[in-house]
Motif scaffolding. Structure first.
Motif, mmCIF file in Angstrom:
data_model
loop_
_atom_site.group_PDB
_atom_site.id
_atom_site.type_symbol
_atom_site.label_atom_id
_atom_site.label_comp_id
_atom_site.label_asym_id
_atom_site.label_seq_id
_atom_site.Cartn_x
_atom_site.Cartn_y
_atom_site.Cartn_z
ATOM 1 N N SER A 119 1.014 9.621 10.252
ATOM 2 C CA SER A 119 -0.252 8.932 10.013
ATOM 3 C C SER A 119 -1.124 8.951 11.268
ATOM 4 C CB SER A 119 0.025 7.491 9.581
ATOM 5 O OG SER A 119 -1.171 6.819 9.254
ATOM 6 N N GLY A 120 -0.498 8.710 12.431
ATOM 7 C CA GLY A 120 -1.249 8.741 13.679
ATOM 8 C C GLY A 120 -1.760 10.127 14.005
ATOM 9 N N LEU A 121 -0.955 11.157 13.727
ATOM 10 C CA LEU A 121 -1.380 12.529 14.010
ATOM 11 C C LEU A 121 -2.607 12.901 13.189
ATOM 12 C CD1 LEU A 121 -0.884 15.280 15.355
ATOM 13 C CD2 LEU A 121 0.652 15.835 13.454
ATOM 14 N N LEU A 122 -2.586 12.588 11.897
ATOM 15 C CA LEU A 122 -3.735 12.917 11.045
ATOM 16 C C LEU A 122 -4.971 12.130 11.467
ATOM 17 C CD1 LEU A 122 -2.025 13.104 7.531
ATOM 18 C CD2 LEU A 122 -2.732 14.986 9.019
ATOM 19 N N GLY A 123 -4.787 10.844 11.788
ATOM 20 C CA GLY A 123 -5.919 10.056 12.251
ATOM 21 C C GLY A 123 -6.450 10.551 13.579
ATOM 22 N N GLY A 124 -5.537 10.962 14.479
ATOM 23 C CA GLY A 124 -5.967 11.496 15.765
ATOM 24 C C GLY A 124 -6.750 12.782 15.623
ATOM 25 N N LEU A 125 -6.315 13.650 14.723
ATOM 26 C CA LEU A 125 -7.056 14.891 14.484
ATOM 27 C C LEU A 125 -8.442 14.595 13.919
ATOM 28 C CD1 LEU A 125 -4.215 17.126 12.983
ATOM 29 C CD2 LEU A 125 -5.379 17.456 15.179
ATOM 30 N N ALA A 126 -8.526 13.617 13.021
ATOM 31 C CA ALA A 126 -9.820 13.253 12.439
ATOM 32 C C ALA A 126 -10.776 12.737 13.505
ATOM 33 C CB ALA A 126 -9.632 12.193 11.352
ATOM 34 N N PHE A 127 -10.225 12.198 14.585
ATOM 35 C CA PHE A 127 -11.063 11.713 15.683
ATOM 36 C C PHE A 127 -11.380 12.809 16.693
ATOM 37 C CE2 PHE A 127 -10.831 9.643 20.031
ATOM 38 C CZ PHE A 127 -12.182 9.342 20.087
ATOM 39 N N PHE A 128 -10.363 13.482 17.198
ATOM 40 C CA PHE A 128 -10.564 14.399 18.318
ATOM 41 C C PHE A 128 -11.207 15.723 17.910
ATOM 42 C CE2 PHE A 128 -7.207 11.769 20.340
ATOM 43 C CZ PHE A 128 -7.909 11.431 21.495
ATOM 44 N N ALA A 178 -3.143 0.522 8.614
ATOM 45 C CA ALA A 178 -2.520 1.699 8.005
ATOM 46 C C ALA A 178 -1.113 1.940 8.530
ATOM 47 C CB ALA A 178 -3.385 2.929 8.255
ATOM 48 N N TRP A 179 -0.858 1.607 9.805
ATOM 49 C CA TRP A 179 0.442 1.909 10.414
ATOM 50 C C TRP A 179 1.462 0.784 10.255
ATOM 51 C CZ3 TRP A 179 -1.944 3.632 15.758
ATOM 52 C CH2 TRP A 179 -2.685 4.797 15.563
ATOM 53 N N THR A 180 1.018 -0.397 9.870
ATOM 54 C CA THR A 180 1.941 -1.536 9.769
ATOM 55 C C THR A 180 2.999 -1.299 8.700
ATOM 56 O OG1 THR A 180 0.325 -3.158 10.567
ATOM 57 C CG2 THR A 180 2.118 -3.986 9.206
ATOM 58 N N GLY A 181 4.251 -1.439 9.113
ATOM 59 C CA GLY A 181 5.361 -1.373 8.177
ATOM 60 C C GLY A 181 5.795 0.003 7.759
ATOM 61 N N MET A 214 0.854 -1.192 0.000
ATOM 62 C CA MET A 214 0.000 0.000 0.000
ATOM 63 C C MET A 214 0.891 1.244 0.000
ATOM 64 S SD MET A 214 -2.888 1.203 2.774
ATOM 65 C CE MET A 214 -3.461 -0.481 2.970
ATOM 66 N N ASN A 215 0.616 2.170 -0.906
ATOM 67 C CA ASN A 215 1.473 3.347 -0.977
ATOM 68 C C ASN A 215 1.182 4.301 0.181
ATOM 69 O OD1 ASN A 215 -0.559 5.367 -1.662
ATOM 70 N ND2 ASN A 215 -0.658 4.394 -3.679
ATOM 71 N N PRO A 216 2.127 5.218 0.488
ATOM 72 C CA PRO A 216 1.997 6.092 1.657
ATOM 73 C C PRO A 216 0.741 6.954 1.647
ATOM 74 C CG PRO A 216 4.254 6.114 0.842
ATOM 75 C CD PRO A 216 3.454 5.353 -0.158
ATOM 76 N N VAL A 217 0.332 7.455 0.499
ATOM 77 C CA VAL A 217 -0.856 8.310 0.435
ATOM 78 C C VAL A 217 -2.094 7.531 0.846
ATOM 79 C CG1 VAL A 217 -2.333 9.667 -1.089
ATOM 80 C CG2 VAL A 217 0.153 9.798 -1.322
ATOM 81 N N ARG A 218 -2.201 6.298 0.372
ATOM 82 C CA ARG A 218 -3.351 5.478 0.746
ATOM 83 C C ARG A 218 -3.347 5.173 2.242
ATOM 84 N NH1 ARG A 218 -3.735 1.052 -4.237
ATOM 85 N NH2 ARG A 218 -4.417 2.542 -5.832
ATOM 86 N N ARG A 219 -2.168 4.986 2.807
ATOM 87 C CA ARG A 219 -2.085 4.736 4.248
ATOM 88 C C ARG A 219 -2.557 5.950 5.044
ATOM 89 N NH1 ARG A 219 0.607 0.172 5.845
ATOM 90 N NH2 ARG A 219 1.860 -0.903 4.254
ATOM 91 N N LEU A 220 -2.143 7.129 4.618
ATOM 92 C CA LEU A 220 -2.602 8.345 5.298
ATOM 93 C C LEU A 220 -4.110 8.499 5.186
ATOM 94 C CD1 LEU A 220 0.167 10.895 4.237
ATOM 95 C CD2 LEU A 220 -0.134 9.836 6.478
ATOM 96 N N LEU A 221 -4.653 8.229 4.021
ATOM 97 C CA LEU A 221 -6.091 8.314 3.820
ATOM 98 C C LEU A 221 -6.813 7.307 4.702
ATOM 99 C CD1 LEU A 221 -8.486 9.514 2.313
ATOM 100 C CD2 LEU A 221 -8.101 7.833 0.489
ATOM 101 N N ILE A 232 -9.617 7.993 7.649
ATOM 102 C CA ILE A 232 -10.920 7.319 7.668
ATOM 103 C C ILE A 232 -11.137 6.637 9.015
ATOM 104 C CG2 ILE A 232 -12.247 5.420 6.669
ATOM 105 C CD1 ILE A 232 -10.941 6.112 3.973
ATOM 106 N N ALA A 233 -10.081 6.008 9.534
ATOM 107 C CA ALA A 233 -10.195 5.333 10.824
ATOM 108 C C ALA A 233 -10.541 6.319 11.941
ATOM 109 C CB ALA A 233 -8.892 4.609 11.153
ATOM 110 N N GLY A 234 -9.894 7.487 11.935
ATOM 111 C CA GLY A 234 -10.202 8.496 12.948
ATOM 112 C C GLY A 234 -11.641 8.965 12.871
#
Length: 535
Positions: A52-61, A40-43, A1-8, A12-14
């Motif tokens: 990736s975690g920061l963007l997902g965390g913002l999407a949640f909080f 998304a974070w594996t590897g 999976m390419n980096p952009v898809r992982r960030l996306l 989505i998860a957040g």
């Protein structure tokens, strides 16, 4: 999976995790969201995992904490959301590094989640444990597991369940890829789907998902009658209590109306009456008028009354308190809030933060923290003893404060709160959900009373009864069981978090050691290239 898809996928998860909390209450969204994060974070390694975690965390909080900025503007809301998202970023970084070889590691992911969530609950300035995974699970099988190990254990199980689903998805994609390779290579026999690798993680996730149904949540015990009074305020907002006398009058009027029902035989007499936080922001020990009104109300009730109020003490400071008033005795006990809210009830490092905003001086006098847990003891007309453990507002989210109350002897819990400053938002339902989880975790009934709602009586199985509407005058009344049994969660205390921290540190040390060993064996001509690939 390419980096952009992982960030996306992390974004989505957040967003999906938002649905697990009130007022959406789709509890199954939690393991699905954690599964997407694990995938998304594996590897990705430490640096990409952080982003990736920061963007997902913002999407949640950002959406889930939107209530924090409803009257104070976007800066505090976004600052709080960003701070909380940094802990998700830390989780992404740690897990991204641990899984840098490219395979989902369910146990590592679950340990990372518990440790970073525990860190978020403690730092900075005492932490902000709001929106722990467990607090969105009051109606789910996962939520029942809280009685076995508290909120951290629930978070661990949900994270493990989600990561197992991610592992199954990884195995499925790998199997599809292998089959395509086999079809393309006519000389190779077609590969068979590795059913065991798929079935085992899915089966394990399903077992974890329903295991809580086997956990008993007893509600037996002698009962006492409680009356919680939601007096309402003249108007919502930061200046909700600009008419402090009107707020006090509202609670007196609602209480006397409820007492009228008792005298007319329409309702049972309460053994204990509870007013919410800030019911009397006029110091009821120093202001003769406020004190007289409260004492008259207690005499009319002929029963003890817990009042949420503010005291003009110590000199130069303010105390957020619960006060016990008894007929013929006056004020007989007090509890001072142990964990005032930073930047709302006090300004830590005021001189430093003034460099960034002059608005810190809107809090002119800091609230002081109380010295000890509060348990009010009241004897009922039938001779039962009510031992009411106190928590004020956000304190309900802190594991140690709630556990301390029970360990100090509480056989029922009283949560007094004021939600007027958050308007018609999800803050009050989120807080009520926390009280429901606490009831299950600690095996205690909870009298949850707000100035403006939502208020409710909660039995030890987490069921909320007579949930009130926001910004209406109402009462909640009825019998609740008094229980002294000690749950497993009380006995183990913080041990699950410390065990998880020790296991994670061991895993990090072993991974670091194996990584150094692998680099030492790499030929010098290819070492730099492999380091670039790992990054």
């Amino acid at each position: 999976m390419n980096p952009v898809r992982r960030l996306l996928l992390s974004l989505i998860a957040g967003g999906l995790l938002c649905l697990a909390f009130p007022t959406f209450d789709v509890w199954v969204a939690a393991p699905l969201a954690l599964g997407l994060w694990a995938w998304a974070w594996t590897g990705v390694g430490g640096r990409r995992g952080f982003l990736s975690g920061l963007l997902g965390g913002l999407a949640f909080f950002v959406p889930t904490l939107s209530w924090s900025g409803i009257y104070v503007g976007s800066v505090p809301w976004l600052a709080l959301s960003t701070l909380q998202a940094l802990f998700i970023a830390l989780a992404g970084s740690l897990y991204g590094w641990l899984s840098r070889r490219g395979s989902v590691r369910p146990l590592a992911f679950a340990l990372v989640w518990v440790v970073t969530e525990g860190f978020r609950a403690r730092a900075p300035y005492g932490g902000f444990p709001w929106l722990k995974l467990a607090f969105g699970q009051a109606d789910s099988p996962f939520g029942r597991l809280v009685v076995l190990g508290g909120a951290p254990f629930v978070g661990f199980v949900i994270a493990l369940c989600g990561a197992l689903l991610a592992l199954a998805a990884e195995q499925a994609l790998r199997a599809v890829s292998d089959r395509r390779t086999s079809v393309a290579d006519a000389s190779s026999p077609p590969s068979r789907m590795p059913s065991r690798r798929l079935v085992l993680p899915v089966a394990a996730a399903l077992v974890l998902g329903i295991a809580g149904l086997a956990v008993p949540l007893p509600t037996d015990g002698p009962t006492a009658q409680f009356l919680g009074v939601q007096g309402n305020v003249p108007h919502p907002g930061l200046d909700f209590n600009s008419e402090r006398r009107a707020v006090l009058d509202n609670h007196i009027a609602a209480t006397l109306k409820a007492q009228g029902d008792v005298e007319a035989g329409r309702a049972p007499a309460p053994d204990l009456v509870v007013w919410p936080e800030n019911a009397s922001d006029i110091d009821p020990l120093r202001n003769a008028d406020a004190k007289s009104l409260i004492l008259e109300t207690v005499d009319a009730l002929k029963r003890p009354l817990i009042v949420g109020g503010l005291l003009e003490e110590p000199v130069g400071f303010v105390s957020n308190v619960s006060l016990l008033f008894e007929p013929g005795k006056g004020n007989t006990d007090r509890y001072v809030k142990r964990h005032p809210v930073p930047f709302a009830e006090y300004i830590p490092n005021r001189d430093f933060w003034r460099n960034f905003s002059k608005e810190v001086d809107l809090v002119q006098r800091d609230f002081v923290p109380g010295p000890a847990p509060g348990v009010f003891r009241v004897t009922t007309a039938s001779g039962q003893q009510i031992r009411a453990g106190l928590a004020i507002c956000f304190e309900v989210a802190y594991d140690d404060i709630m556990r301390d109350a029970v360990q100090s002897g509480a056989n029922v819990l009283v949560v007094q709160t004021n939600n007027a400053t958050f308007g018609f938002t999800a803050e009050s339902p989120q807080q009520l959900a926390i009280s429901r989880v606490r009831a299950m975790e600690l095996g205690r009934s909870v009298v949850h009373v707000s100035t403006v709602g939502q208020s409710a009586l909660i039995t030890p199985d987490g069921t909320a009864h007579q949930v009130t509407s926001l910004f209406t005058q109402a009462v909640v009344r009825g019998a609740l069981p008094l229980r002294d049994a000690t749950t497993v969660a009380i006995r183990v205390g913080e041990a699950p978090e410390w065990v998880a921290a020790a296991a994670l540190l061991t895993m990090l040390a072993l991974s670091l050691r194996s990584g150094r060993g692998a680099r030492a064996r790499v030929p010098k001509t290819t070492k730099d290239e492999d380091d670039d690939d790992a990054a």
